[in-house]
Design an enzyme around this catalytic site. Structure first.
Site, PDB file in Angstrom:
ATOM      1  N   SER A 115       1.205  -1.323   0.184  1.00  0.00           N
ATOM      2  CA  SER A 115       0.203  -0.124  -0.125  1.00  0.00           C
ATOM      3  C   SER A 115       1.191   1.067   0.174  1.00  0.00           C
ATOM      4  O   SER A 115       1.520   1.088  -0.528  1.00  0.00           O
ATOM      5  CB  SER A 115      -0.715   0.306   1.209  1.00  0.00           C
ATOM      6  OG  SER A 115      -1.802   0.822   0.823  1.00  0.00           O
ATOM      7  N   ASP A 255      -9.715  -5.978  -4.769  1.00  0.00           N
ATOM      8  CA  ASP A 255      -8.451  -4.368  -4.009  1.00  0.00           C
ATOM      9  C   ASP A 255      -8.732  -3.380  -4.261  1.00  0.00           C
ATOM     10  O   ASP A 255      -9.409  -2.729  -5.848  1.00  0.00           O
ATOM     11  CB  ASP A 255      -6.731  -4.260  -4.638  1.00  0.00           C
ATOM     12  CG  ASP A 255      -5.840  -4.571  -3.781  1.00  0.00           C
ATOM     13  OD1 ASP A 255      -5.969  -3.620  -3.321  1.00  0.00           O
ATOM     14  OD2 ASP A 255      -4.460  -5.062  -3.939  1.00  0.00           O
ATOM     15  N   HIS A 282      -6.916  -5.923  -0.576  1.00  0.00           N
ATOM     16  CA  HIS A 282      -5.963  -5.216  -0.564  1.00  0.00           C
ATOM     17  C   HIS A 282      -4.892  -6.107   0.813  1.00  0.00           C
ATOM     18  O   HIS A 282      -3.732  -5.581   1.036  1.00  0.00           O
ATOM     19  CB  HIS A 282      -7.086  -3.934   0.167  1.00  0.00           C
ATOM     20  CG  HIS A 282      -5.544  -2.568   0.243  1.00  0.00           C
ATOM     21  ND1 HIS A 282      -4.847  -2.291  -1.126  1.00  0.00           N
ATOM     22  CD2 HIS A 282      -4.830  -2.255   1.385  1.00  0.00           C
ATOM     23  CE1 HIS A 282      -4.415  -1.725  -0.940  1.00  0.00           C
ATOM     24  NE2 HIS A 282      -4.116  -1.277   0.459  1.00  0.00           N
TER      25      HIS A 282
END
Length: 304
Positions: A115, A255, A282
């Site tokens: 991320s 995601d 995610h």
């Protein structure tokens, strides 16, 4: 549900600009080891390392795996009094160089970012990059405008009542309301982590964020899809051709980082390749833990 990683072989902290950066190592940091160590960059910014502990599975082939809490969160120094001018990309790039050098691995290591960590990793490669054997980018955008485009798309697919609650509280500035947080969780259970209830490591990271949201609120904003912080215009797209190390980009089929969000990494980093985990959102390292370890582990071994 518990999903903890392997117990650390070492923990400690290093000095950084008069503050301290906390780290943990799974395995042994041996400069002569066949397998180069892996350094994991957590997300947020400001969401500490706990939710990434499943990645300690990558130590199973004899590789040391280093997790650390970036400044401002987790077990590292908290600085709630600092403003936006303090919390910069450059601060975290320099912190990464500092910790790998102090640990004695700065001349040879793999870099994995999840991320926000997958935004920081490319920034490090462009600014420095010395000693990096390979780069793995997990669930990350090449620009925040692309991220926000995806967030708007996915948000529009939420039930109308959830959308109304989000819009109302964002307009009123009451994003700390329990009602707003409950609506946010509907999005999170679809597009952040589809293992429900969340594993303890994920719960621990979110709890730490709630305790001190300074970095997250300053650089990102109140939620994954309401980005009003200093990163809202961030982009590395035009600089990606400066990255020359072997690069793997992974994401989940559900995601919040939709494919067009990470496609510039594939298009603009020479030789970069991708893998999509079909049952994940995610956090494929949590949602499809064994497959994640197999895919990323094979890539790392290829470039030791």
């Amino acid at each position: 549900m518990s999903l903890s990683g392997h117990a650390p072989d070492a923990t400690g902290s290093v000095d950084y600009r008069g503050f301290h950066t906390w780290y943990r190592v799974t395995g042994q940091l041996d400069p002569g080891a066949e397998r180069a160590p892996l350094v994991v960059l957590h997300g947020g910014p400001g969401v500490p390392h706990n939710y990434c502990l499943a990645m300690t599975d990558l130590a199973g082939d004899g590789r040391a795996v280093v997790h650390y809490d970036q400044l401002g969160c987790g077990n590292s120094t908290h600085l709630p009094e600092e403003g936006a001018d303090f919390w910069t990309v450059d601060l975290f790039v320099a912190e990464l160089r500092n910790i790998v050098d102090v640990l004695g691995i700065g001349g040879r290591f793999h870099l994995l970012g999840q991320s926000w960590g997958g935004m920081l990793g490319p920034e490090f490669m462009v600014a420095d990059g010395a000693g990096v054997q390979s780069l793995t980018i997990c669930d990350s955008p090449a620009s925040m405008p692309l991220w926000l485009e995806a967030a708007t798309t996915l948000r529009a697919r939420l039930p109308p009542g959830i959308q109304e609650t989000l819009n109302r509280h964002e307009a009123a500035g009451t994003t700390d309301s329990p009602e707003y947080q409950a609506a946010v969780n509907v999005f999170y259970e679809r597009h952040v982590c589809r293992v429900v209830p969340f594993p303890q490591d994920v719960v621990d990271s979110f709890a730490a964020l709630e305790t001190d949201p300074t970095v997250y609120h300053t650089m990102n904003g109140p939620s994954e899809f309401h980005v009003i912080g200093t990163l809202k215009d961030w982009s590395i797209v035009e600089r990606l051709d400066q990255i020359t190390v072997p690069t793997l980009v992974v994401a989940g089929a559900h995601d919040e980082a939709m494919p067009f969000v990470w496609q510039p990494f594939i298009d603009r980093i020479a030789g970069a390749r991708s893998h999509v985990f079909p049952s994940s959102s995610h956090m494929p390292h949590v949602e499809e833990r064994e497959d994640f370890t197999a895919v990323v582990g094979a890539f790392l071994r290829e470039h030791d």
